[in-house]
Structure formats: structure tokens, C-alpha cells
Design a protein around this motif. Structure first.
Motif, PDB file in Angstrom:
ATOM      1  N   PRO A 158      72.124  28.107 -22.099  1.00  0.00           N
ATOM      2  CA  PRO A 158      72.469  26.671 -22.532  1.00  0.00           C
ATOM      3  C   PRO A 158      72.524  25.484 -21.724  1.00  0.00           C
ATOM      4  CG  PRO A 158      74.455  28.062 -22.154  1.00  0.00           C
ATOM      5  CD  PRO A 158      73.302  28.980 -21.726  1.00  0.00           C
ATOM      6  N   LEU A 159      72.568  25.674 -20.671  1.00  0.00           N
ATOM      7  CA  LEU A 159      72.071  24.607 -19.529  1.00  0.00           C
ATOM      8  C   LEU A 159      70.690  24.396 -18.981  1.00  0.00           C
ATOM      9  CD1 LEU A 159      75.379  25.137 -17.289  1.00  0.00           C
ATOM     10  CD2 LEU A 159      75.029  23.589 -19.308  1.00  0.00           C
ATOM     11  N   SER A 160      69.770  25.179 -19.605  1.00  0.00           N
ATOM     12  CA  SER A 160      68.419  24.944 -19.214  1.00  0.00           C
ATOM     13  C   SER A 160      67.761  23.645 -19.781  1.00  0.00           C
ATOM     14  CB  SER A 160      67.605  26.173 -19.838  1.00  0.00           C
ATOM     15  OG  SER A 160      66.232  25.887 -19.515  1.00  0.00           O
ATOM     16  N   THR A 161      67.107  22.966 -19.027  1.00  0.00           N
ATOM     17  CA  THR A 161      66.606  21.733 -19.253  1.00  0.00           C
ATOM     18  C   THR A 161      65.142  21.641 -19.862  1.00  0.00           C
ATOM     19  OG1 THR A 161      65.570  21.336 -17.053  1.00  0.00           O
ATOM     20  CG2 THR A 161      67.733  20.455 -17.439  1.00  0.00           C
ATOM     21  N   SER A 162      64.730  23.159 -19.765  1.00  0.00           N
ATOM     22  CA  SER A 162      63.203  23.481 -20.339  1.00  0.00           C
ATOM     23  C   SER A 162      63.251  23.633 -21.889  1.00  0.00           C
ATOM     24  CB  SER A 162      62.642  24.732 -19.559  1.00  0.00           C
ATOM     25  OG  SER A 162      63.283  25.787 -19.764  1.00  0.00           O
ATOM     26  N   ILE A 163      64.517  23.650 -22.296  1.00  0.00           N
ATOM     27  CA  ILE A 163      64.348  23.914 -23.901  1.00  0.00           C
ATOM     28  C   ILE A 163      65.502  22.951 -24.635  1.00  0.00           C
ATOM     29  CG2 ILE A 163      64.152  26.296 -23.716  1.00  0.00           C
ATOM     30  CD1 ILE A 163      67.281  26.773 -23.813  1.00  0.00           C
ATOM     31  N   SER A 164      65.039  22.812 -26.027  1.00  0.00           N
ATOM     32  CA  SER A 164      65.972  21.860 -26.728  1.00  0.00           C
ATOM     33  C   SER A 164      67.154  22.681 -27.236  1.00  0.00           C
ATOM     34  CB  SER A 164      65.078  21.117 -27.569  1.00  0.00           C
ATOM     35  OG  SER A 164      64.418  22.193 -28.529  1.00  0.00           O
ATOM     36  N   LYS A 165      68.125  21.887 -27.020  1.00  0.00           N
ATOM     37  CA  LYS A 165      69.500  22.526 -27.602  1.00  0.00           C
ATOM     38  C   LYS A 165      69.713  22.017 -28.846  1.00  0.00           C
ATOM     39  CE  LYS A 165      71.885  21.943 -23.151  1.00  0.00           C
ATOM     40  NZ  LYS A 165      70.767  21.505 -22.481  1.00  0.00           N
ATOM     41  N   PRO A 166      70.258  22.907 -29.815  1.00  0.00           N
ATOM     42  CA  PRO A 166      70.447  22.809 -31.158  1.00  0.00           C
ATOM     43  C   PRO A 166      71.330  21.839 -31.543  1.00  0.00           C
ATOM     44  CG  PRO A 166      71.667  24.931 -30.385  1.00  0.00           C
ATOM     45  CD  PRO A 166      70.707  24.393 -29.158  1.00  0.00           C
ATOM     46  N   LYS A 167      71.317  21.230 -32.535  1.00  0.00           N
ATOM     47  CA  LYS A 167      72.098  20.157 -32.805  1.00  0.00           C
ATOM     48  C   LYS A 167      73.576  20.569 -33.135  1.00  0.00           C
ATOM     49  CE  LYS A 167      71.321  19.852 -37.794  1.00  0.00           C
ATOM     50  NZ  LYS A 167      70.568  19.180 -38.959  1.00  0.00           N
ATOM     51  N   GLU A 168      73.794  22.034 -33.392  1.00  0.00           N
ATOM     52  CA  GLU A 168      75.176  22.480 -33.478  1.00  0.00           C
ATOM     53  C   GLU A 168      76.005  22.612 -32.191  1.00  0.00           C
ATOM     54  OE1 GLU A 168      72.399  24.290 -34.758  1.00  0.00           O
ATOM     55  OE2 GLU A 168      72.380  23.631 -36.603  1.00  0.00           O
ATOM     56  N   ALA A 169      75.260  22.437 -31.107  1.00  0.00           N
ATOM     57  CA  ALA A 169      76.075  22.422 -29.874  1.00  0.00           C
ATOM     58  C   ALA A 169      77.343  21.933 -29.780  1.00  0.00           C
ATOM     59  CB  ALA A 169      75.326  22.118 -28.718  1.00  0.00           C
ATOM     60  N   SER A 170      77.401  20.651 -30.492  1.00  0.00           N
ATOM     61  CA  SER A 170      78.611  19.734 -30.247  1.00  0.00           C
ATOM     62  C   SER A 170      79.667  19.643 -31.389  1.00  0.00           C
ATOM     63  CB  SER A 170      78.424  18.341 -29.821  1.00  0.00           C
ATOM     64  OG  SER A 170      77.601  17.794 -30.818  1.00  0.00           O
ATOM     65  N   THR A 171      79.300  20.310 -32.492  1.00  0.00           N
ATOM     66  CA  THR A 171      79.477  20.467 -33.806  1.00  0.00           C
ATOM     67  C   THR A 171      80.916  21.006 -33.739  1.00  0.00           C
ATOM     68  OG1 THR A 171      77.630  20.471 -35.059  1.00  0.00           O
ATOM     69  CG2 THR A 171      79.621  21.295 -36.307  1.00  0.00           C
ATOM     70  N   PRO A 172      81.298  22.199 -33.445  1.00  0.00           N
ATOM     71  CA  PRO A 172      82.790  22.907 -33.357  1.00  0.00           C
ATOM     72  C   PRO A 172      83.657  21.775 -32.484  1.00  0.00           C
ATOM     73  CG  PRO A 172      81.236  24.625 -32.585  1.00  0.00           C
ATOM     74  CD  PRO A 172      80.272  23.163 -32.716  1.00  0.00           C
ATOM     75  N   LEU A 173      83.163  21.102 -31.502  1.00  0.00           N
ATOM     76  CA  LEU A 173      84.208  20.306 -30.480  1.00  0.00           C
ATOM     77  C   LEU A 173      84.522  19.036 -31.492  1.00  0.00           C
ATOM     78  CD1 LEU A 173      85.460  19.362 -28.056  1.00  0.00           C
ATOM     79  CD2 LEU A 173      83.588  18.170 -27.388  1.00  0.00           C
TER      80      LEU A 173
END
Length: 405
Positions: free
Chosen positions: A277-292
Motif C-alpha cells: 500500500p505504500l509503494s509509489t510505483s502503483i496508483s492507490k485506489p480511491k477507496e483508500a481513505s473512504t473508511p476513515l
């Protein structure tokens, strides 16, 4: 002066909630003026020689004594001096009923929550593939939620010891099941592709905890429900649920600490394995911050319950506003859980093909068509017999076989 620790604050809060029945009581029904009105009404109108109450009230279980309590409640409230505080009666504010229904606004809000759960469940079943093993969990989640809001509507329509317990028990089932789903999803006890051997023991433990809670509640007399203990129990489950999803969202921003137990390193699971999840070579899903965000909004909406003000126009109270606030929040949770199930399946399938470090597939909650295209399915007998064209043809013609003469 040292600051109080979190366990101390949490423990104090739970003790306070557990003691609510002892420190809070309804002042209205103990007032001599109300009691005088109630006794006079029962003597005058509840005598067998008097005409019965309206048929629509009797059809919904109203008794003459309960109708007298309703009339005296509003008579007492009508005569409160301007600026004086309002009173509760038998643990409730004075609400105008609509026909035989006691709290019409709360009924409408409960039905609104029922509707959005039906919509969310239908959308999930349309978008998540049947082969995805998270789908049955989400279906069960929808059924549990629907049951809860059905009984919430019934309870607000007609408050009796039976409907009250059904409402409270159903709400606990929802909180417990959402916690179980969080554990199952975050710790990978069930993924779209695999099932952990710990799934049954963990599920059984949660079920045992809830059944023990219900057994304890049922040990109390019908009119002596332990509201404080019940609230504290649900609060603990909700706090654990919220902490899990906050940590899940935080894992996209921070390297979480690794624990060591019996010379074994324990790490917080990757949200979408095998991707870091901390890799900079991939794009994070937009769901990453949704639960927060949803945990924050849910907590803010729940704070309405703490306000507990007297009903506006004797119709809208803090509880009905809390139910109103959960309608859009529930829709957002369904959107997240559906997208998350699709995202997780795509990530695992991509990783199984050796492409786990390329990107998060199906990001943004796609329909799953990408994964379905990459995963061939075995045709069933009917499709083979019909010569279905839904399967890919061989890129080259079959070799011609010469029959022996």
C-alpha cells in the motif's frame, strides 16, 4: 498533572453508560399533576360501562390505560410554562402520534434506511461476480441490515416491551455482524478466492459473544431493560469496528509497526494483497481513505443521540435526526464495500498471474468485466449442447484428421 490514559477514559465512559438507569429517570410520569390526570382518566373512561377507545387504536394493541397516558402526557406538556424545561414520560418525550403510530418521523427515517439497504444490496449483487466469495458475506450483511430497520420501524410505530427488545437485539446483530465482516475482510479470513481455517472459529466466537449478551438481557424482567449495559456493549463493538477501518485506511499512509509474539512477526495485513500500500510505483485506489471518512461521519451522526433534546413540534427529536443522517452514510458504506470486493478480487487475480506489482486492477469500483475477461470459465452442459458463442474460439483451426480406410 498527568493526563488520563485512554483505557481510563474509556472505562469511565462505559461505567457512566452502565449507570444510566440509576442516574436518569423520567420526571414527567412521577409528577403528581400527571398522576392525578392519569388516575382521573382511567376512572372516567376505562370503566367497562364506558365506550371503548377507537377501533384503529385497539387494532394496534392500544389499551385504554395507554391512551390515557398519551392524553395526559400532552395535557401536561401543553400547560408547561414558557421557559420551563420539558419532561420525559416513561423514558420518552411527548410525541404526537399519527393514527396509531407513536413516532411517525422516526418511522419514515427507519423506512428510508430500509430502502437504501435494499438499493445497496441490489447494486452489489449486480456488480459483484457470483464467483467472488465476499459476495455471500455482503448478501448476509444486507439481510441483517434489512431486518434491523424493519424492527426499528415496528418499534417506533408501537413501543411495547416485545418490539423494544426486537429492535435492540436487531441493532446489536447489525453492529456485531459489521464487526465480524471487518475482521473477516481486513485480516483475510475470507477473500474472493480463498477461505482461512480461522474463519469458523472467529465467527463462532462473535456469535457466542452476542448470544451471551442476549441471554443476559433476557434474564431481566420485561419492564426492567438494562439500557446502560446494552449501550455500553454496543459501544465497545462499534469502537473496535471503527479502529479496524481507521487502521486499514492509515496503512496507505504510514508504515504500521510490526509486533513480535513468540518469535513470530505479526504485521497488519495488506489492504489489497500482494500490492504494497505504500509503494509509489502503483496508483492507490480511491477507496483508500473512504473508511476513515465514513467512520468520522458516522461518529458525528451518532453524537446526535447524545443531544437528546425535546422534540421539535413534538415530532422531530435527536433520535429521528440520527436515523436521517445514517441514510446517506449507509449508501456510501454500500458503495465502498461493493467497490472494495471488486478491487480485492482484481488485485488477487492480478497477483496470481504475476502482475501484482503493476497496478491496482479494477480501481474505482468497476463492473468486474476486466477480471471476467481474463478469467476463462468452464462452459456448462447446456452451453456446450447449444453451441454457445460466448466462449473464445481457438485461434487456429483444428487439425484435419484423415480417417483410415
Amino acid at each position: 498533572m498527568p493526563r488520563p490514559s485512554l483505557p481510563f477514559v474509556l472505562g469511565g465512559t462505559l461505567l457512566f453508560l452502565a449507570s444510566l438507569p440509576l442516574i436518569l429517570a423520567s420526571s414527567g410520569d412521577r409528577n403528581p399533576t400527571f398522576q392525578h390526570c392519569l388516575k382521573g382518566c382511567e376512572i372516567t373512561y376505562c370503566d367497562p360501562s364506558q365506550p371503548p377507545i377507537a377501533g384503529y387504536l385497539r387494532a394496534f394493541g392500544w389499551t385504554c390505560a395507554e391512551n390515557c397516558a398519551y392524553e395526559c402526557t400532552h395535557s401536561f406538556t401543553d400547560n408547561i410554562r414558557p421557559g420551563s424545561r420539558y419532561h420525559q414520560f416513561y423514558g420518552k418525550w411527548a410525541f404526537y402520534r399519527f393514527g396509531p403510530f407513536q413516532e411517525p418521523v422516526s418511522i419514515l427515517m427507519s423506512l428510508g434506511n430500509l430502502w437504501v439497504n435494499l438499493v445497496g444490496l441490489q447494486d452489489m449483487r449486480r456488480r459483484v461476480r457470483p464467483e467472488n466469495r465476499m459476495r455471500p458475506w455482503l448478501v448476509a450483511m444486507g439481510l441483517v441490515q434489512i431486518n434491523t430497520w424493519v424492527w426499528s420501524s415496528v418499534f417506533h410505530a408501537r413501543d411495547t416491551p416485545t418490539t423494544e427488545r426486537l429492535d435492540y437485539f436487531s441493532a446489536t446483530l447489525t453492529i456485531a455482524f459489521t464487526l465480524l465482516y471487518s475482521i473477516v475482510r481486513i485480516f483475510g479470513l475470507q477473500t474472493p478466492l480463498t477461505t482461512s481455517r480461522l474463519l469458523i472459529p472467529v465467527s463462532a466466537s462473535i456469535a457466542f459473544l452476542v448470544l451471551s449478551h442476549f441471554t443476559y438481557l433476557l434474564s431481566f424482567p420485561r419492564h426492567a431493560f438494562p439500557y446502560g449495559y446494552h449501550t455500553a456493549f454496543n459501544l465497545v463493538l462499534a469502537i473496535v469496528h471503527n479502529i479496524l477501518w481507521i487502521t486499514w485506511s492509515a496503512s496507505f499512509k504510514f508504515r504500521l509497526p510490526t509486533l513480535t509474539f513468540l518469535n513470530t512477526k505479526i504485521e497488519f495485513p495488506k489492504p489489497y494483497p500482494p500490492n504494497d500500500p505504500l509503494s509509489t510505483s502503483i496508483s492507490k485506489p480511491k477507496e483508500a481513505s473512504t473508511p476513515l471518512s465514513l467512520v468520522f461521519l458516522t461518529t458525528m451522526a451518532m453524537s446526535l443521540e447524545l443531544l437528546d433534546f425535546s422534540p421539535i413540534l413534538r415530532m422531530v427529536d435527536a433520535h429521528s435526526l440520527w436515523h436521517a443522517a445514517t441514510i446517506p452514510i449507509t449508501l456510501a458504506w454500500w458503495q465502498f464495500m461493493t467497490n472494495d470486493a471488486i478491487e480485492l478480487e482484481g488485485s488477487l487475480l492480478n497477483g496470481a498471474r504475476g502482475g501484482g506489482n503493476e497496478k491496482f486492477p479494477l480501481s474505482g469500483g468497476g463492473t468486474g468485466a476486466e477480471t471476467m475477461e481474463a478469467t476463462p470459465r468452464t462452459p456448462n452442459f447446456a452451453q456446450l449442447a447449444a453451441g454457445s458463442s460466448g466462449f473464445r474460439k481457438s485461434p487456429s483451426p483444428s487439425p484435419k484428421v484423415t480417417k483410415p480406410e
